[in-house]
Design an enzyme around this catalytic site. Sequence first.
Site, PDB file in Angstrom:
ATOM      1  N   ASP A  29       0.889  -1.420   0.001  1.00 19.60           N
ATOM      2  CA  ASP A  29      -0.031   0.025   0.035  1.00 19.60           C
ATOM      3  C   ASP A  29       0.911   1.257   0.163  1.00 19.60           C
ATOM      4  O   ASP A  29       1.963   1.134   0.608  1.00 19.60           O
ATOM      5  CB  ASP A  29      -0.914   0.006   1.322  1.00 19.60           C
ATOM      6  CG  ASP A  29      -1.994   0.950   1.251  1.00 19.60           C
ATOM      7  OD1 ASP A  29      -2.331   1.277   0.026  1.00 19.60           O
ATOM      8  OD2 ASP A  29      -2.838   1.409   2.202  1.00 19.60           O
ATOM      9  N   ASN A  77     -10.646  -3.364  -6.294  1.00 24.19           N
ATOM     10  CA  ASN A  77      -9.949  -2.519  -6.958  1.00 24.19           C
ATOM     11  C   ASN A  77     -10.408  -2.303  -8.296  1.00 24.19           C
ATOM     12  O   ASN A  77      -9.933  -1.107  -8.982  1.00 24.19           O
ATOM     13  CB  ASN A  77      -8.452  -2.919  -6.845  1.00 24.19           C
ATOM     14  CG  ASN A  77      -7.612  -2.766  -5.798  1.00 24.19           C
ATOM     15  OD1 ASN A  77      -6.744  -3.376  -5.566  1.00 24.19           O
ATOM     16  ND2 ASN A  77      -7.819  -1.897  -4.883  1.00 24.19           N
TER      17      ASN A  77
HETATM   18  C1  FPP Z   1      -1.966  -0.100  -3.219  1.00 23.84           C
HETATM   19  O1  FPP Z   1      -1.748   1.268  -3.310  1.00 23.84           O
HETATM   20  C2  FPP Z   1      -1.599  -0.927  -4.448  1.00 23.84           C
HETATM   21  C3  FPP Z   1      -2.463  -1.445  -5.197  1.00 23.84           C
HETATM   22  C4  FPP Z   1      -3.866  -1.261  -5.396  1.00 23.84           C
HETATM   23  C5  FPP Z   1      -1.794  -2.027  -6.258  1.00 23.84           C
HETATM   24  C6  FPP Z   1      -0.384  -2.919  -6.395  1.00 23.84           C
HETATM   25  C7  FPP Z   1       0.143  -3.189  -7.591  1.00 23.84           C
HETATM   26  C8  FPP Z   1       1.574  -3.108  -7.583  1.00 23.84           C
HETATM   27  C9  FPP Z   1       2.590  -3.028  -6.426  1.00 23.84           C
HETATM   28  C10 FPP Z   1       2.124  -3.420  -9.002  1.00 23.84           C
HETATM   29  C11 FPP Z   1       1.731  -4.860  -9.626  1.00 23.84           C
HETATM   30  C12 FPP Z   1       2.123  -5.955  -9.064  1.00 23.84           C
HETATM   31  C13 FPP Z   1       3.187  -6.804  -9.114  1.00 23.84           C
HETATM   32  C14 FPP Z   1       2.984  -8.209  -8.412  1.00 23.84           C
HETATM   33  C15 FPP Z   1       3.937  -6.894 -10.403  1.00 23.84           C
HETATM   34  P1  FPP Z   1      -2.744   2.767  -3.319  1.00 23.84           P
HETATM   35  O2  FPP Z   1      -2.623   2.676  -4.816  1.00 23.84           O
HETATM   36  O3  FPP Z   1      -4.114   2.233  -2.780  1.00 23.84           O
HETATM   37  O4  FPP Z   1      -1.938   3.600  -2.600  1.00 23.84           O
HETATM   38  P2  FPP Z   1      -2.633   4.965  -1.945  1.00 23.84           P
HETATM   39  O5  FPP Z   1      -3.336   4.478  -0.659  1.00 23.84           O
HETATM   40  O6  FPP Z   1      -1.486   5.705  -1.615  1.00 23.84           O
HETATM   41  O7  FPP Z   1      -3.587   5.695  -2.869  1.00 23.84           O
END
Ligand code: FPP
Length: 249
Positions: A29, A77
């Site tokens: 996150d 998501n």
């Molecule tokens: C949460 O941070 C993250 C996600 C919903 C996506 C995670 C995806 C990756 C790390 C990339 C692809 C994965 C792999 C395994 C190659 P957020 O977007 O909710 O962050 P925020 O809370 O700061 O908005």
Amino acid sequence: MAFFQKKPTQAEVQVDFSHLPRHIAIIMDGNGRWAKKRGLPRTAGHAAGAETFRTIATYCKEIGLDYLTVYAFSTENWKRPEEEVSAIMGLLKKYLLEAIGQMERDRVKMEFFGDLSPLTPELRQLCERTREISRHYEGCQVNICLNYGGRDELLRAARAYAQDCLEGKADANHLSSDQFSSYLFSKGVPDPDLVIRPSGELRLSNFLLWQSAYAEFYFTDVLWPDFSKEELHRAIAAYQSRNRRFGGI
Ligand code: FPP
């Protein structure tokens, strides 16, 4: 934030590598906030997060961890803007293509937790191929949670179990915890010992609800793209300092 204790310095962090947790699970996150702080689009945060995942997964294999599970895309998501969803899917595709190219060298076993059916046929095939090629590898197993939700997983398990009862393959009066676990996406994988959530959020967000029953938690305000081996050491050292009682005394 009062919840977070003063961070130990690297010199103060003592990790016993001979007693690692067997299974670490991570909610990756903070990508969006990381990007915003730099005036970049959220997708740049996910790209940086994917690099961090690569670094941490490689390191987990190096130190001899048995299982690493990451939350890459939840059942919720899909509510995000289409551009962001397709950027995340694009990063997954890129990662899987690279992983397939290096599989003989890395020999990391890959699994996917979640319902892959809404993914594009191309991404689904890549997941299947990765899973198939690495099926017999021993050593570190990396589980990527994709279109995964803990409640969705439990509902699917309950439905499948009910169906087995109707078909006489299961007995409704005798259901053990182990038997129920075998209906989950995580079938055969031991429960996580340590669940890590970066970015300062203090919740589970529908992640491994059943499996985390006795997990230790490590929360840090570091954003996922900035998460490092040193932060992983802090998490493991915190885990090793705890007294796990599993309901006993
Ligand atoms: C949460 O941070 C993250 C996600 C919903 C996506 C995670 C995806 C990756 C790390 C990339 C692809 C994965 C792999 C395994 C190659 P957020 O977007 O909710 O962050 P925020 O809370 O700061 O908005």
